[in-house]
Design an enzyme around this catalytic site. Structure first.
Site, PDB file in Angstrom:
ATOM      1  CB  SER A   1      -0.958  -0.047   1.196  1.00 12.04           C
ATOM      2  OG  SER A   1      -1.895   1.000   1.145  1.00 12.04           O
TER       3      SER A   1
ATOM      4  CG  ASP B   1      -6.046   0.658  -0.678  1.00  6.65           C
ATOM      5  OD1 ASP B   1      -5.210   1.593  -0.655  1.00  6.65           O
ATOM      6  OD2 ASP B   1      -6.061  -0.244   0.197  1.00  6.65           O
TER       7      ASP B   1
ATOM      8  CG  ASP C   1      -2.718   4.035  -1.441  1.00  6.30           C
ATOM      9  OD1 ASP C   1      -3.440   3.854  -2.447  1.00  6.30           O
ATOM     10  OD2 ASP C   1      -2.784   3.304  -0.441  1.00  6.30           O
TER      11      ASP C   1
ATOM     12  CG  ASP D   1      -2.900  -0.605  -2.364  1.00  4.33           C
ATOM     13  OD1 ASP D   1      -2.946   0.582  -1.965  1.00  4.33           O
ATOM     14  OD2 ASP D   1      -3.468  -1.537  -1.750  1.00  4.33           O
TER      15      ASP D   1
END
Length: 454
Positions: A103, A249, A245, A247
């Protein structure tokens, strides 16, 4: 949290806690557990995707080797956002989806997160069963031979196009005459964001930090480093800046003046809009204990019910599913629009923000600025995971210090001290009517933790 799985999957520095051997065992164990869950028998089907970290291919290869060794078939999605893996898992009727990402963390970290066939994070019970096999039973797992070995299919282009189609279909506005700047954090959004926004010909988009090299993910860019985006939005006269960010999400934004639009303000504006249109189930928004007091005040003014859970989008989602709510999220930018997704989705959030901005015909500073922010100070104090962190959090002197400061704030602020679920940190967060007050209280508590004998 289990022995391997934390609040957001398995995390660690690659080859210093998280390595190919562990990934192979996790793949092996996941295939075994999924096979046991299948009523109809046959091979489990697992999707797998990753962000742009240099270690992603290493871990993906090991995971796939473990999955196929235990007889699972794999759909390789390539580099793709975390929420896309969840959506494609459901869309392709797979038994599970695996994401390789850490992440917003630095590039040397990585992680393994598993979604079930419904696109939700794997249950604690299934995670425990996977852990048991990894730690104690991987040598007993039958290695498949002949035609029982799993197969791999690379389906990245078609699968990601289906996902982008889905996102684009969540709004009806054409977004014409809006001009925006998008920061992809040199992460997974680099593979999808430009293609998504190209679906809206009238939308003018410039994209930055979409040139990943394996080690520049989240590096002074994206939703954890907003200053450069803010300056560029002001200098370039954009209507809005959007930041993802690593990833994708999470999504945060900056208004036309360069002011931060955080997750609380996104929830506030979107919640009020859904309420006005009669589409907010229970008139409720689900946030966490980290949400600013300003969101609580806004909710009262607008007639919204605000429910707060422990930190973590997993906790937010559980409350939403349990009570049938459709909107929830975190101040950090995890937004869950349950009508369209089963997990936090940065690109979906960006579209909802743009749709609202387009329909309102207001500047972003006015639209999202109605939810005021109390001054907030957050200090991350390094504390080793395990017993040291537990001793800090259960220490009577910490409770006494927090209580003392809360009494002095007299309802005009709050103090929150909590352990990170993904990093070796204790987070100290203080809100107060004055910035200086919040800073002084947070620093005193941080110093107290630093000086503790652990």
């Amino acid at each position: 949290m289990g022995k391997l799985f934390g609040t957001d999957g398995i995390r660690g520095v690659v080859n210093a806690g998280l390595d190919a051997d562990l990934a192979y065992k996790v793949g092996l164990a996941t295939a075994v557990v999924l096979a046991g869950e299948r009523d109809a028998g046959g091979k489990p089907l697992v999707t797998i995707g990753k962000d742009t970290r240099i270690s992603g291919d290493l871990l993906k290869g090991a995971l796939i080797a473990g999955l196929c060794t235990a007889g699972a078939d794999v759909l390789d999605l390539g580099t793709i956002p975390t929420p896309a893996v969840a959506w494609i898992t459901v869309n392709r009727k797979a038994d599970a989806g695996i994401v390789i990402s850490a992440s917003h963390n630095p590039f040397e970290h990585n992680g393994i997160k598993i979604f079930n066939g419904q696109g939700f994070k794997l249950s604690d019970q299934l995670e425990e069963r996977i852990e048991d096999i990894v730690l104690f039973g991987h040598n007993d797992v039958p290695r498949r031979t002949h035609g029982e070995i799993g197969r791999v299919r690379y389906v990245a282009p078609a699968a990601s196009e289906d996902y982008i189609d889905h996102l684009a279909g969540t709004i009806s506005a054409d977004l014409s005459d809006l001009r925006i700047l998008v920061d992809c954090a040199n992460g997974a959004a680099s593979a999808t964001a430009a293609r998504l926004f190209d679906r809206f010909p009238g939308l003018s988009v410039d994209v930055i930090n979409a040139d990943p090299n394996g080690i520049n993910i989240n590096q002074r860019c994206g939703s954890t480093h907003m200053d450069a985006l803010s300056a560029m939005v002001q200098a370039g006269s954009y209507a809005l800046g959007i930041a993802f960010d690593g990833d994708a999400d999470r999504c945060l934004a900056v208004d036309e003046r360069g002011g931060l639009i955080d997750g609380d303000q996104i929830m506030a504006a979107c919640g009020a809009d859904l309420l006005a249109r009669g589409r907010l189930a229970g008139n409720a928004v689900v946030a966490t204990v980290m949400s600013n007091i300003g969101l609580h005040a806004f909710a009262r003014e607008q007639g919204l019910t605000l429910e707060c859970t422990d930190v973590g989008d997993r906790n937010v989602l559980e409350r939403m599913v349990e009570r049938g709510y459709v909107l929830g999220g975190e101040q950090s930018g995890h937004m869950i629009f349950l009508e369209h997704a089963t997990t936090g989705d940065g690109e979906l959030t960006a579209l909802q923000i743009l749709d609202l901005l387009f329909r309102s015909r207001e500047p972003a500073s006015a639209l999202f600025g109605r939810c005021k922010r109390y001054p907030q100070e957050l200090i991350n104090v390094p504390v080793p995971n395990g017993q040291a962190k537990q001793r800090i959090m259960s220490a009577p002197w910490l409770d006494e210090a927090v209580s003392r400061w809360e009494q002095r704030l007299k309802g005009e602020g709050r103090v929150l001290v909590r352990p990170s679920g993904t990093e070796a940190l204790v987070r100290v967060m203080v809100e107060a009517g004055a910035e200086q007050t919040a800073r002084e209280i947070a620093q005193e508590l941080a110093n107290l933790i630093k000086s503790a004998e652990i």
